[in-house]
Design an enzyme around this catalytic site. Structure first.
Site, mmCIF file in Angstrom:
data_model
loop_
_atom_site.group_PDB
_atom_site.id
_atom_site.type_symbol
_atom_site.label_atom_id
_atom_site.label_comp_id
_atom_site.label_asym_id
_atom_site.label_seq_id
_atom_site.Cartn_x
_atom_site.Cartn_y
_atom_site.Cartn_z
ATOM 1 C CE LYS A 109 -2.073 -1.111 3.846
ATOM 2 N NZ LYS A 109 -1.443 -2.424 4.042
ATOM 3 C CB THR A 110 3.653 2.331 2.205
ATOM 4 O OG1 THR A 110 2.835 2.124 3.363
ATOM 5 C CG2 THR A 110 4.482 3.580 2.402
ATOM 6 C CG ASP A 127 0.706 4.950 4.165
ATOM 7 O OD1 ASP A 127 -0.093 4.015 3.988
ATOM 8 O OD2 ASP A 127 1.926 4.772 4.337
ATOM 9 C CD GLU A 128 -0.115 2.871 8.414
ATOM 10 O OE1 GLU A 128 -1.098 2.228 8.815
ATOM 11 O OE2 GLU A 128 1.034 2.410 8.339
ATOM 12 C CD GLN A 176 -1.485 -3.144 9.144
ATOM 13 O OE1 GLN A 176 -0.469 -2.708 9.669
ATOM 14 N NE2 GLN A 176 -1.580 -3.360 7.851
ATOM 15 N NE ARG A 179 4.007 -4.248 11.212
ATOM 16 C CZ ARG A 179 3.523 -3.831 10.043
ATOM 17 N NH1 ARG A 179 4.199 -3.024 9.272
ATOM 18 N NH2 ARG A 179 2.343 -4.236 9.621
HETATM 19 P P1 ATP Z 1 1.757 -2.136 6.029
HETATM 20 O O1 ATP Z 1 0.324 -2.570 6.003
HETATM 21 O O2 ATP Z 1 2.545 -2.871 7.043
HETATM 22 O O3 ATP Z 1 1.908 -0.650 6.082
HETATM 23 P P2 ATP Z 1 2.114 -1.993 3.171
HETATM 24 O O4 ATP Z 1 0.895 -2.604 2.573
HETATM 25 O O5 ATP Z 1 2.186 -0.527 3.195
HETATM 26 O O6 ATP Z 1 2.369 -2.611 4.614
HETATM 27 P P3 ATP Z 1 4.681 -1.839 1.870
HETATM 28 O O7 ATP Z 1 5.445 -1.424 3.052
HETATM 29 O O8 ATP Z 1 4.354 -0.857 0.831
HETATM 30 O O9 ATP Z 1 3.345 -2.592 2.379
HETATM 31 O O10 ATP Z 1 5.388 -3.064 1.157
HETATM 32 C C1 ATP Z 1 5.828 -4.205 1.898
HETATM 33 C C2 ATP Z 1 7.091 -4.758 1.266
HETATM 34 O O11 ATP Z 1 6.783 -5.342 0.003
HETATM 35 C C3 ATP Z 1 8.130 -3.695 0.998
HETATM 36 O O12 ATP Z 1 9.391 -4.225 1.275
HETATM 37 C C4 ATP Z 1 7.972 -3.419 -0.493
HETATM 38 O O13 ATP Z 1 9.152 -2.947 -1.092
HETATM 39 C C5 ATP Z 1 7.597 -4.777 -1.035
HETATM 40 N N1 ATP Z 1 6.772 -4.752 -2.279
HETATM 41 C C6 ATP Z 1 5.650 -4.050 -2.484
HETATM 42 N N2 ATP Z 1 5.149 -4.294 -3.713
HETATM 43 C C7 ATP Z 1 5.980 -5.201 -4.306
HETATM 44 C C8 ATP Z 1 5.999 -5.868 -5.585
HETATM 45 N N3 ATP Z 1 5.074 -5.661 -6.486
HETATM 46 N N4 ATP Z 1 7.013 -6.726 -5.809
HETATM 47 C C9 ATP Z 1 7.974 -6.961 -4.873
HETATM 48 N N5 ATP Z 1 8.010 -6.369 -3.662
HETATM 49 C C10 ATP Z 1 7.024 -5.500 -3.379
HETATM 50 MG MG MG Z 2 2.342 0.829 4.804
#
Ligand code: ATP
Ligand code: MG
Length: 674
Positions: free
Chosen positions: A37-38, A220-221, A251, A605
Site C-alpha cells: 500500500k505504501t 497512508d494508514e 491495523q 512486521r
Molecule cells: P503495512 O500494512 O505494514 O503498512 P504496506 O501494505 O504498506 O504494509 P509496503 O510497506 O508498501 O506494504 O510493502 C511491503 C514490502 O513489500 C516492501 O518491502 C515493499 O518494497 C515490497 N513490495 C511491495 N510491492 C511489491 C511488488 N510488487 N514486488 C515486490 N516487492 C514488493
Molecule cells: Mg504501509
C-alpha cells in the site's frame, strides 16, 4: 532515469498498477499488511509528476509519522531527481496543519509566530486551571479534551450537551483552557488540525484557495485517521475527491486517541463514486508468518472481506518461548540476537532485529541486557531526546524569541538558570498580566508593573528583558546555530548544568545541548531560514518523535504502536501474556479486538523469523505478579508454532543451536587466523 522508473513499475502486480494509474475519481486501496500500500503511494507520486503532468507543488502525501514521511521522501528521491520534486509535500497531518495555520494565522486570530505547546506544557496549564496537580485527574481531563477536539466538538457544544456533572465541569475547563491558549498565542497538538478544519469549513475563500492549490492528495494508514483528520482530508479534496487513500481496517490501533476506522466505510458513503481496489499479495513475510497473522485476525469481526497470500516459502517455525521472569526474557532475547548475528556473519546486521513490546515500561530490562552485551540499539516511541529537561530549557528560549506571548516558555526561560527573579516577582507579574489581560512578557515591559517591584528584584528582570530584546533583533540576521550558541554563553548555561548536576550528568546534558545546536544549525541552513522562522518546525518535530540516525546499525526497540508500517527481517514480540498483551485495561473493558489488531500489526512486521516470549512472573511495585500466556498464542495454528521452555517441551537452546554456536565460532576463528 526513465528506464529506472519503468523498471520499478514493471515489478508491480496488476492491482498495484491499476491503483497507481487510476485518476478518474476518488480511490481507496484496501489491503492487508505488507501488500504494498505504501509503495503504491510512493510510485503514484512519481507517476503523477512524470506521466500525468501534475506540478509537484500541487501534490501532498500524508503519512502517519515524521519517520514515515522521511522514508517516503527518500524513496521518491531515489526515483526522481530533486528539481522534479521541488514543492512536493510529504508530511503528517500535523505538519500540513501547521503549514496551513502559519499561512492563515491571521484569519484564525493568531500571529504568524504562534507557539506549539507540547503535552507537558498543556498538562501544566490544565493542572493550574483545575487547581489540582493530581496526575491522574490532569491526565484524564487532558485526554478528554483531546478527544473532544479530535471529534470537532467545541467547548460550548460540550457544555450544552453535558449529561453529568463531570462532563460539565471538564467542558468548562476545556473553555478556560482554550482561552488560555489564545492569550498565550499558542496552540496544542490537536489544534494544528482542528483550527484549519474550522477555517476551511467557515471561510469559502480560504477553502477555494487551498482546494485550488492542492490538486491531488494521497493518504497512508487511512484506517487511523480521526474525525478531525478525515474532515481535513474531505475539505481539502473538495467534491471532486481527487485523492488516493490506502488503509487496512485490521491495523486500526489508535482508537484510544480518537481514530475511527469507520472512516473507511464513511468514504464509501461520502463519495458514491469511490473506487475500491484490493491488494492481496503480501511481499513481506514468509508464508508461515502470514498464515499465523491471518488466523489470529480471523477471530475479529470483519469490516471488509480481504484475503492475503504470499508466494514466499513456508519458512521457519514461529518460536514461542516461556521465560521465568523479565530478566530471563531479556537475556534470552538478547542472546538469541547475538547468536543470530554471530552465525550470520556479515550478512546479518543489528538493524535487522526488532524487539516490540506493548508498554514502554517493558523496555528498561532489554536496554540493560543489550548494554551489557555492548549491542547498539535505538528506542522509538519512548522518552524522546526532546523530552529531556536541558533540551526543553533551550527550546523555551527559542519559543520565547519567536513568540514573546508564550507564557510557559517565558516562565521556564526566566527561571533557568536562576537569575534572581523569584516567586514573589513572578506572582506580581502574573497578577498584573491577569488584570491587564496581557502576557507575562508584556507585563515585564510595563512600567506600571515594574514600579510594584523592589529595586532588587527589578534589576535582574530588566536585564533579562534587555537580553531578550537584543537577541530578538539579532534573530532575523544571525545564523540560528551561532545565535543560540552566543545566547547560551551569555546565560552561562554550560556552567549552570555543570554546577547543578551531580557527577558526569552535567557533562552529558551539555553534550545533548551541543547536539541540539548542531541539529538546529543544520536544519536552518537546509531550509535557509532563521531561528524565528524554523521555531515552529522544531516544535513540531519535537512533538512527534526524536531525531535519530536512521542508517545506523542498531537493534530497534519500539512499542507495537510505533512499529506500524515498518518491517524487519527478525522480530521478537515480547511480554505476550494475559494482562500485558492483551493489556489488563482492555481485558477489563472488553476491548480485545483492538489488542488483537495490535498483535496482527506486530506479527506482520516480521519478514523471515518471528519469536514470541512470555514470562511466568513479573515484578510489579516490589512484588511478583503471575501471568498466563497470552490468549493470542492459543489462536495461532498449532502446526506453525514451536513451544519452548515449557514443562515437557523442547529446551530453549536446542542441542543443534548449541552446536551451531560452537561451529560458527570455530569457523570465524579459522577465518581470522588464516
Ligand atoms: P503495512 O500494512 O505494514 O503498512 P504496506 O501494505 O504498506 O504494509 P509496503 O510497506 O508498501 O506494504 O510493502 C511491503 C514490502 O513489500 C516492501 O518491502 C515493499 O518494497 C515490497 N513490495 C511491495 N510491492 C511489491 C511488488 N510488487 N514486488 C515486490 N516487492 C514488493
Ligand atoms: Mg504501509
Amino acid at each position: 532515469m526513465l528506464e529506472s522508473i519503468i523498471k520499478t513499475m514493471l515489478n508491480l502486480n496488476p492491482q498495484q498498477h491499476e491503483a497507481i494509474h487510476y485518476l478518474a475519481g476518488p480511490l481507496l486501496v484496501l489491503a492487508g499488511a505488507g501488500s504494498g500500500k505504501t509503495r503504491v503511494i510512493t510510485e503514484k507520486i512519481v507517476y503523477l509528476i512524470t506521466q500525468a503532468n501534475y506540478p509537484p507543488q500541487q501534490i501532498a502525501a500524508i503519512t502517519f509519522t515524521n519517520k514515515a514521511a522521511r522514508e517516503m521522501q527518500e524513496r521518491v528521491g531515489h526515483l526522481l531527481r530533486k528539481p522534479r520534486t521541488r514543492g512536493l509535500t510529504i508530511c503528517t497531518f500535523h505538519s500540513l496543519g501547521m503549514r496551513f495555520l502559519r499561512e492563515e494565522a491571521a484569519a484564525a486570530g493568531y500571529k504568524k509566530q504562534f507557539s506549539i505547546l507540547d503535552s507537558a506544557d498543556a498538562g501544566k496549564i490544565i493542572s493550574e486551571l483545575l487547581g489540582s496537580s493530581g496526575r491522574e485527574m490532569v491526565f484524564k481531563a487532558q485526554h478528554q479534551i483531546s478527544l473532544w477536539k479530535n471529534s470537532l466538538l467545541t467547548p460550548e457544544a460540550v457544555i450544552r450537551q453535558a449529561e453529568d456533572p463531570w462532563t460539565h465541569q471538564i467542558g468548562q475547563l476545556y473553555a478556560s483552557y482554550q482561552d488560555t491558549l489564545t492569550s498565550y498565542q499558542a496552540v496544542d497538538f490537536d489544534d494544528l488540525i482542528r483550527i484549519p478544519v474550522e477555517l476551511l469549513q467557515t471561510d469559502a475563500d480560504i477553502r477555494y484557495k487551498w482546494q485550488l492549490r492542492l490538486r491531488y492528495l494521497l493518504v497512508d494508514e487511512c484506517q487511523d485517521t480521526n474525525t478531525c483528520q478525515y474532515a481535513l482530508m474531505r475539505l481539502l479534496t473538495g467534491a471532486e475527491g481527487k485523492f488516493t487513500a490506502v488503509g487496512d481496517d485490521d491495523q486500526s490501533i489508535y482508537a484510544w486517541r480518537g481514530a475511527n476506522m469507520e472512516n473507511l466505510r464513511l468514504l464509501q458513503q461520502d463519495y458514491p463514486d469511490l473506487k475500491i481496489i484490493k491488494l492481496e499479495q503480501n511481499y513481506r513475510s514468509t508464508a508461515r508468518i502470514l498464515r499465523v497473522a491471518n488466523q489470529v485476525i480471523a477471530h475479529n469481526p470483519k469490516l471488509f472481506a480481504k484475503t492475503l497470500w504470499s508466494e514466499y516459502a513456508l519458512g521457519d517455525m514461529i518460536d514461542v518461548i516461556a521465560c521465568k521472569n523479565e530478566t530471563h526474557e531479556a537475556d534470552l532475547v538478547v542472546s538469541r540476537i547475538a547468536h543470530q548475528k554471530l552465525v550470520g556473519g556479515d550478512a546479518v546486521h543489528y538493524r535487522d532485529f526488532a524487539i516490540l513490546y506493548r508498554g514502554n515500561h517493558q523496555a528498561r530490562v532489554f536496554e540493560e541486557a543489550l548494554r551489557s552485551r555492548r549491542i547498539p540499539y535505538r528506542l522509538s516511541g519512548g522518552q524522546s531526546f526532546f523530552d529531556k529537561a536541558e533540551i526543553k530549557d533551550v527550546l523555551a528560549y527559542v519559543r520565547l524569541l519567536a513568540n514573546p506571548d508564550d507564557d510557559p516558555a517565558f516562565l521556564r526561560a526566566v527561571t533557568t538558570p536562576r537569575r534572581g527573579v523569584g516567586e514573589t516577582t513572578l506572582a506580581k507579574l502574573n497578577n498584573y498580566a491577569k488584570v491587564a489581560q496581557c502576557s507575562l512578557f508584556e507585563a515585564a515591559r510595563s512600567m506600571d508593573a515594574l514600579v510594584e517591584l523592589s529595586p532588587k528584584s527589578r534589576e535582574p528582570l530588566m536585564q533579562f528583558m534587555a537580553m531578550l530584546a537584543d537577541y530578538q533583533t539579532r534573530a532575523t540576521t544571525e545564523a540560528a546555530g551561532s545565535l543560540l550558541h552566543n545566547l547560551l554563553a551569555d546565560i552561562a548555561y554550560e556552567a549552570h548544568l555543570l554546577n547543578t548536576e551531580e557527577g558526569r550528568a552535567g557533562e552529558i546534558k551539555w553534550c545533548n545541548v551541543r547536539d541540539l545546536l548542531g541539529w538546529i544549525g543544520q536544519k536552518s541552513e537546509e531550509d535557509d531560514k532563521n531561528i524565528l522562522e524554523i521555531a515552529q518546525t522544531i516544535a513540531l518535530m519535537t512533538l512527534l518523535e526524536g531525531k535519530e540516525d536512521e542508517d545506523a546499525d542498531m537493534v530497534s526497540m519500539s512499542t507495537l504502536h510505533a512499529s506500524k508500517g515498518l518491517e524487519y527481517p527478525h522480530v521478537f514480540l515480547v511480554g505476550c501474556e494475559e494482562g500485558v498483551f492483551p493489556h489488563a485495561d482492555s481485558v477489563e473493558e472488553g476491548n480485545i479486538d483492538e489488542e488483537r489488531r495490535l498483535m496482527y500489526v506486530g506479527i506482520t512486521r516480521a519478514r523471515q523469523t518471528l519469536t514470541l516470549t512470555h514470562c511466568h512472573k513479573r515484578k510489579r511495585a516490589g512484588s511478583w505478579e503471575f501471568h498466563e500466556p497470552s490468549r493470542f498464542i492459543d489462536e495461532m495454528p498449532a502446526e506453525d508454532i514451536r513451544l519452548l521452555g515449557r514443562k515437557g517441551s523442547e529446551p530453549i537452546v536446542s542441542q543443534s543451536e548449541g552446536k551451531s554456536i560452537l561451529a560458527s565460532m570455530m569457523a570465524r576463528l579459522d577465518s581470522l587466523q588464516s
